[in-house]
Design a protein around this motif. Structure first.
Motif, PDB file in Angstrom:
ATOM      1  N   ARG A 172       0.829  -1.195   0.000  1.00  0.00           N
ATOM      2  CA  ARG A 172       0.000   0.000   0.000  1.00  0.00           C
ATOM      3  C   ARG A 172       0.875   1.262   0.000  1.00  0.00           C
ATOM      4  N   ALA A 173       1.952   1.238   0.773  1.00  0.00           N
ATOM      5  CA  ALA A 173       2.857   2.383   0.785  1.00  0.00           C
ATOM      6  C   ALA A 173       3.495   2.586  -0.583  1.00  0.00           C
ATOM      7  N   HIS A 174       3.907   1.505  -1.226  1.00  0.00           N
ATOM      8  CA  HIS A 174       4.466   1.599  -2.573  1.00  0.00           C
ATOM      9  C   HIS A 174       3.453   2.222  -3.530  1.00  0.00           C
ATOM     10  N   SER A 175       2.213   1.775  -3.440  1.00  0.00           N
ATOM     11  CA  SER A 175       1.169   2.271  -4.330  1.00  0.00           C
ATOM     12  C   SER A 175       0.913   3.756  -4.119  1.00  0.00           C
ATOM     13  N   GLU A 176       0.808   4.172  -2.863  1.00  0.00           N
ATOM     14  CA  GLU A 176       0.531   5.577  -2.561  1.00  0.00           C
ATOM     15  C   GLU A 176       1.664   6.479  -3.021  1.00  0.00           C
ATOM     16  N   ILE A 177       2.895   6.040  -2.815  1.00  0.00           N
ATOM     17  CA  ILE A 177       4.047   6.854  -3.197  1.00  0.00           C
ATOM     18  C   ILE A 177       4.183   6.917  -4.720  1.00  0.00           C
ATOM     19  N   MET A 178       3.892   5.799  -5.398  1.00  0.00           N
ATOM     20  CA  MET A 178       3.902   5.819  -6.857  1.00  0.00           C
ATOM     21  C   MET A 178       2.783   6.711  -7.409  1.00  0.00           C
ATOM     22  N   ALA A 179       1.623   6.682  -6.783  1.00  0.00           N
ATOM     23  CA  ALA A 179       0.515   7.532  -7.218  1.00  0.00           C
ATOM     24  C   ALA A 179       0.902   9.004  -7.141  1.00  0.00           C
ATOM     25  N   LYS A 180       1.566   9.382  -6.076  1.00  0.00           N
ATOM     26  CA  LYS A 180       2.015  10.768  -5.943  1.00  0.00           C
ATOM     27  C   LYS A 180       3.025  11.118  -7.030  1.00  0.00           C
ATOM     28  N   HIS A 181       3.927  10.186  -7.332  1.00  0.00           N
ATOM     29  CA  HIS A 181       4.945  10.413  -8.356  1.00  0.00           C
ATOM     30  C   HIS A 181       4.307  10.583  -9.731  1.00  0.00           C
ATOM     31  N   VAL A 182       3.370   9.705 -10.073  1.00  0.00           N
ATOM     32  CA  VAL A 182       2.713   9.791 -11.377  1.00  0.00           C
ATOM     33  C   VAL A 182       1.925  11.091 -11.485  1.00  0.00           C
ATOM     34  N   ALA A 183       1.280  11.485 -10.408  1.00  0.00           N
ATOM     35  CA  ALA A 183       0.529  12.742 -10.417  1.00  0.00           C
ATOM     36  C   ALA A 183       1.443  13.931 -10.713  1.00  0.00           C
ATOM     37  N   LYS A 184       2.672  13.876 -10.205  1.00  0.00           N
ATOM     38  CA  LYS A 184       3.625  14.958 -10.461  1.00  0.00           C
ATOM     39  C   LYS A 184       4.144  14.933 -11.902  1.00  0.00           C
ATOM     40  N   GLN A 185       4.210  13.740 -12.501  1.00  0.00           N
ATOM     41  CA  GLN A 185       4.700  13.613 -13.865  1.00  0.00           C
ATOM     42  C   GLN A 185       3.671  14.089 -14.891  1.00  0.00           C
ATOM     43  N   TYR A 186       2.430  14.158 -14.498  1.00  0.00           N
ATOM     44  CA  TYR A 186       1.335  14.479 -15.410  1.00  0.00           C
ATOM     45  C   TYR A 186       1.398  15.925 -15.881  1.00  0.00           C
ATOM     46  N   ALA A 187       1.104  16.137 -17.153  1.00  0.00           N
ATOM     47  CA  ALA A 187       1.017  17.481 -17.735  1.00  0.00           C
ATOM     48  C   ALA A 187      -0.276  17.574 -18.542  1.00  0.00           C
TER      49      ALA A 187
END
Length: 240
Positions: free
Chosen positions: A18-33
């Motif tokens: 779950r921690a991996h998923s949440e941290i990846m979700a935050k990363h992908v959200a930052k990569q989005y344009a």
């Protein structure tokens, strides 16, 4: 999951999926344009469900403007690709055949139709080999990991040499894990004594193998969220 044990004083050293998923979700959200799309490729197998079931809501919590859609097949994925922006593909399966099919489809779509991709995988992808995929470097494949040893780092070389001199064998992952835990918790005990637990959520640590960054939950104790990112380049994963 620490929540399964319900022990308020439990200290979980290994970050949960779950921690991996949440941290990846935050990363992908930052990569989005603007103009991009995030496609959560969830084929509903066990690993996908663990990693992806809350991914879309987590990502939207970090960036409400995300264009994000959960898809369950390659055909559905293709129907939602965008030409103008980047297609951020988040995949949760560890099934090699499913991964192979996804990458083959991405190769076709990028080569023949000009789609741009970034690919994000399950943490266990770090254990897989992608040497047979000639186009893999196009996609900036990114995964999370809670264990990553930089063999070229000076402190790693010093540790390896001292360990081999003392025990006549090379260190294993458990050697690094034990060392990092001893340095972190031993340092807290030396610094704060009996009150060291009060400082777990305040002091972080980046070791040879592990990172420690704890959150506290009264129901199930201290949970480590020390997760790193790795990107696949030139036939291997490197720290991002």
């Amino acid at each position: 999951m620490a929540s399964e044990f319900a022990i308020p004083n439990l200290v979980s050293l290994t970050p949960s999926i779950r921690a991996h998923s949440e941290i990846m979700a935050k990363h992908v959200a930052k990569q989005y344009a603007y103009g991009d799309v995030v496609l959560v490729y969830n084929i509903q197998d066990g690993d996908s469900k663990q990693f992806l079931d809350n991914f879309a809501s987590e990502a939207l919590g970090y960036n409400k403007s995300l264009q994000i859609k959960v898809v369950t097949s390659i055909a559905e994925l293709n129907e939602n690709l965008v030409v103008a922006g980047t297609n951020h593909i988040v995949c949760g399966t560890t099934n090699r055949n499913q991964i192979r099919a996804l990458l083959a489809n991405m190769d076709v779509q990028s080569s023949e139709s000009g789609y741009a991709f970034k690919l994000y995988g399950h943490p266990n992808w770090a254990k897989l080999s992608f040497e047979d995929y000639t186009n893999i470097d196009r996609y900036e494949l990114t995964v999370t990991t809670s264990t990553l040893v930089d063999e070229n780092a000076e402190r790693t070389r010093r540790f390896n040499q001292k360990y081999k001199n003392k025990f006549q064998v090379i260190p294993s992952d458990f050697s690094y894990k034990g060392y990092d835990a001893a340095i972190y918790f031993g340092g807290l005990i030396a610094k704060y004594g009996d009150d060291y637990a009060q400082h777990l959520v305040k002091e972080t640590y980046s070791g040879i193998n592990s990172d420690f960054s704890f959150d506290y939950f009264p129901e199930w104790g201290y949970v480590n969220r020390g997760v790193r990112f790795m990107v696949y380049r030139n036939n291997s994963f490197d720290r991002k």
